[in-house]
Design a protein around this motif. Sequence first.
Motif, mmCIF file in Angstrom:
data_model
loop_
_atom_site.group_PDB
_atom_site.id
_atom_site.type_symbol
_atom_site.label_atom_id
_atom_site.label_comp_id
_atom_site.label_asym_id
_atom_site.label_seq_id
_atom_site.Cartn_x
_atom_site.Cartn_y
_atom_site.Cartn_z
ATOM 1 N N ALA A 531 0.903 -1.090 -0.060
ATOM 2 C CA ALA A 531 -0.013 0.079 0.132
ATOM 3 C C ALA A 531 0.846 1.160 -0.089
ATOM 4 O O ALA A 531 1.984 1.310 0.583
ATOM 5 N N VAL A 545 -4.919 -0.805 6.659
ATOM 6 C CA VAL A 545 -4.950 -1.101 5.108
ATOM 7 C C VAL A 545 -3.861 -2.155 4.944
ATOM 8 O O VAL A 545 -2.619 -2.147 5.497
ATOM 9 N N LYS A 546 -4.275 -3.218 4.108
ATOM 10 C CA LYS A 546 -3.033 -4.184 3.475
ATOM 11 C C LYS A 546 -3.052 -4.216 2.358
ATOM 12 O O LYS A 546 -3.532 -3.084 1.689
ATOM 13 N N SER A 547 -1.878 -4.778 1.844
ATOM 14 C CA SER A 547 -1.302 -4.690 0.231
ATOM 15 C C SER A 547 -2.189 -5.343 -0.483
ATOM 16 O O SER A 547 -2.846 -6.435 -0.287
ATOM 17 N N PRO A 548 -2.619 -4.586 -1.625
ATOM 18 C CA PRO A 548 -3.722 -5.226 -2.575
ATOM 19 C C PRO A 548 -2.841 -6.223 -3.309
ATOM 20 O O PRO A 548 -1.563 -6.636 -3.115
ATOM 21 N N GLN A 582 -8.388 -6.789 -2.768
ATOM 22 C CA GLN A 582 -7.773 -6.033 -1.691
ATOM 23 C C GLN A 582 -7.399 -4.529 -2.315
ATOM 24 O O GLN A 582 -6.449 -4.039 -1.482
ATOM 25 N N VAL A 584 -7.005 -0.738 -2.594
ATOM 26 C CA VAL A 584 -7.179 0.211 -1.902
ATOM 27 C C VAL A 584 -7.913 1.200 -2.174
ATOM 28 O O VAL A 584 -7.617 2.151 -3.605
ATOM 29 N N ASN A 604 -9.481 -1.818 2.033
ATOM 30 C CA ASN A 604 -9.213 -2.475 1.044
ATOM 31 C C ASN A 604 -10.618 -3.268 0.419
ATOM 32 O O ASN A 604 -10.955 -4.473 0.493
ATOM 33 N N SER A 639 -16.709 -2.738 -6.052
ATOM 34 C CA SER A 639 -16.481 -2.626 -4.571
ATOM 35 C C SER A 639 -17.572 -2.749 -3.771
ATOM 36 O O SER A 639 -18.713 -3.152 -4.325
#
Lengths: 774, 287
Positions: A531, A545-548, A582, A584, A604, A639
């Motif tokens: 992210a 927030v996590k990594s896409p 995921q 963002v 995410n 989303s």
Amino acid sequence: MKAALFCILLSLNLWSQTTVETTSTTEAIVPATEASTEQTVMSAATLPFKGRIVEKGTKIPMKDVNVFLLPLKLKTQTDNTGAFAFDNVPSGYYQLVVNVSGYKKLEKDVAVDAGVESLNYYVEKETYLGFETTVIGQKQKRDQTQKTLTQEQFLSMPGSGGDPVKAVQNLPGVNRVQGFSSQVVIQGGEPKDTAYNIDGHDIPIVFHFGGLTSVVMPEALEQVDYLSAGYGADYSRASGGIIGLKTRNASPGERKKKSFFFTDNLKLGGLYETQLSETSDILISGRASYVGLFLKQVAKDNEDFNLTVAPEFYDITSIYNKKLDDKQDFKIVALASRDTLAFVLKEPLKTDPAFRGNFYNETQFYRVVPQWTYKQDSETQYKLSAGVGQNQVIFDLGQQYFNLRSSVLSVRGEMEKTLSSQWVTQVGFDNVYGEADVKLKIVQPRSEGGVSNPFSSSEVKERNTKGRQVNVGVYNRHEIKWQQWTLVPGIRVDRFKTTNETYLTPRLGLKYDLSPTLLLKTAGGRYYQPAEPQETDKVFGNPDVKSPRADHFTFGFEKDFRETSASGLTWQTSYFHKWLDQIVDQSFAQVERDGVLVDQNYANSGRGSAYGVENQIKWNDSIWDVWLSYTWSESFRWSDRIAKYKHEYDQTHNFNLVAAKKLDNNWKVSGRFRYVTGNPYTPIASGVFDADNDVYLPQRGSFYSERYKDFYQLDLRFDKKWIYDEEIWTLYLDIQNVLNTKNSESIEYSYNYANKEFVSGLPILPAFGIKGEF
Amino acid sequence: MKNLISISLLSLALVSCMDSNLPKYVELTELRVLSLLADKPEVNPGESISITPIISDINETTSLSFEAYGCIDPGVSLGAEPSCTGNPTKATLSTGTITAATNTDMAQNFTGAGQSFTALAPTDAIIFNQRSEIDKYNGVGYLIEYKISNTRGQSVNTIKRILVSNKSSGEKNSNPIVDQLQANGTGLGNNDFPLNAVFTINMLFNMTSFQVYTLKKDDGSSENKSEELTTTWFITDGSLKYFRSSNHETNEYTAPPSVPTTRKSFLISISRDSRGGVAYKRICGGC
């Protein structure tokens, strides 16, 4: 009759078969008594006659070339420095003849006399406009998804102005970017999904201000590599793909030193490389813009717009390489880039009163990339490199500012081991460490569906913070061959310390040689892209927030119709599919954190997919080079809040035809025709007046539910070289949008979004440049 | 973030360089809301506020209809939809019709102050629920949504935030005070519409308008700030050099030769302090 036979033998290049392969010795090919009867002989006294044969223009010594002296019919051969010598030549007037395949025949009248010194004799190549198609099956490529543009290709690509990264936009699978940008968008992704590196080490920006030109001297690069869906385990952290700029070695060659100088509409620069010792060379190059001088003149009479610092940029690229011994090579690359722009806007922009006052933007970075290669033996090789540098961004807009200073260290290492004739393995690491000092006071406008809210309506946030980035990656890759099969499994572990994430990401490639000229291939894998810093910041973003994530799959074939010929047709087609999760997205909700309500900012919540078919057909021969790329694709996003919609870079058809033809006298004409389906955009249904901020807020319609008109453009380019004995001059004229097509690039709305006009892109735009090589 | 800003700025700069045929912000030709003027831009929880819309619709001859709602700000400045629709705290503040009989301004081509209405800020138990001390001090927004439409089918939606805070009354924001709207250095009366010349115009504010206030930051520290006043100019005739000016900065107004026979002419200034405070001045020609 004898002279005619002599010429025939020369042209058939059979002469060397009848002579002794000895340099600097002179042999008579006919009895001396015959030679002595020629009228050109002035006296019976004999003298040595020496000289050097060098390539015209480049001054490259021509070694192992046969040199003839007529009518004596003496022959000798040049040594490694291009030098030749005839012993015992009677003084007089003769003709020096050199006839080499690929070069124009040299016939030079020479005098052999006591006072004559050793001279250089220049042999002109038949053409200095060589080009070659190298993508399929010729370049050494580890990754089956890799496409490569050589320096020769990107320097003369029409419409690209000789820029290596802009030239990538002609490759299949690369989306055209709407508006005035040159970013590379890969296979229905987004600009931020593409990572740029130089010799494997990330660089923060690849283009100077406004996408005018990339930040590296093109002539310092050997090639630019484009990695797309299914790329291997040695790279990561980009869910779209990788643009890799690969520097060449400094190599003045036999000339010991060489240089060039150039200037074009925007900039000027030069490159110098020289041999430092028998084992080391250095290259220094730089470019600086001067377009700002003109803009300043244009703007000086405008009292509402005071251009205090004209847009300027410079970049420096230097390369030092040394062969340490038979097994070890060392190279160090230094790259620096700086862009500045400042102006005062007395009248605010009509769409946004926040845009007023002093504007200042300075972006600079440098990287030093030392590289060490050690070939322990025929089975084991080690590579170690680092990227050390700093980035600085200063952005001031009235009372708002964004100042960033960061230090970066990236380290890559790899051991390659040949375990058997069928099995090669690589184990490596790919780590990035960074520290950033950020001071910002700026708005965070809603930007969704490609529509941004006015800055004036958004909350100004302030933050002074220091951050640390640690991204660690290790990988293991194998290449196992069995009969016609090649299996390329890989595994990678990535650790993103900022978000406290560790991921195991498998990669797999498979190739099958159906015939020597037909290759079937497939690849796939899982990818995580960290992210972005503002997305995880506790004030501007969301620390949770996590990594896409992206999953890639591709399969296709490569067919080489050239067989063993150097010219002919090549064709490659592949299907790609990417699943995105995921992603963002901006969030406008409030969540409870530590007992109080806070703005969530990001979540995410996004998902997406993109798929398509890429085709590339290429033809090349000694005259023509034709390149056709066509991609059919679709790209979707959705989303939790928004139903599935066509993505901003959904381009159903993307067609590029590039053709170049070599003409006589070192002329070359080339052209590019592009047709791309118009990008989707989000219509704005109406505007709500924000009475506090004196601005209207856009009310978005269905996301990306309308499209711009289809884009098409024809570019032409003319290149001409003048070859002098010790220098080459090149002049080019690159005319973009020859048909003056009014392609819609953006939309301008009235203050309340009730009316709109489409803004056309650049009109017909000639660009010229001149280059002198010495 | 930086890329977004750069691209936005570049795009806006390119667009702003264009010679557009789109309607101009400063020219009053259709139904417009120029501001929502609250008698108190910052209040305590539970306090009432009187809100006067400043509107213009010089082509309207019959009536205008309006609706006004209030709700706790869902976070418009962060990107939330600028509306009370679906908001559990939504309250209807007023609905009605504006005619020429509403007041003097409306009788003069429906340009000026419209019909006022009242809003009541929610109590602290509601508006300060789960809010941090920083939010309570800096203020939580109470959103006013105002919808107005004319008989020709045009409509305008407008929002305004009333800050609800626990600051002391002396610390709360108040509206700026206009001493004069000057043309060539002389204050203009409400009906002294300038004609047939180029005038240097500017606002002259009472110095109490430039309030010094304290802003609490996320890290707990405080910053003292001084208000800057920005004036937006509107006209029905003639032309303006700039459509906004700062503080006492001058602008240039090329006045029309005469007032049209079919309607009045107007020069209007709306001055804002960036915290919701508003001052309004109308100069009418032919009134």
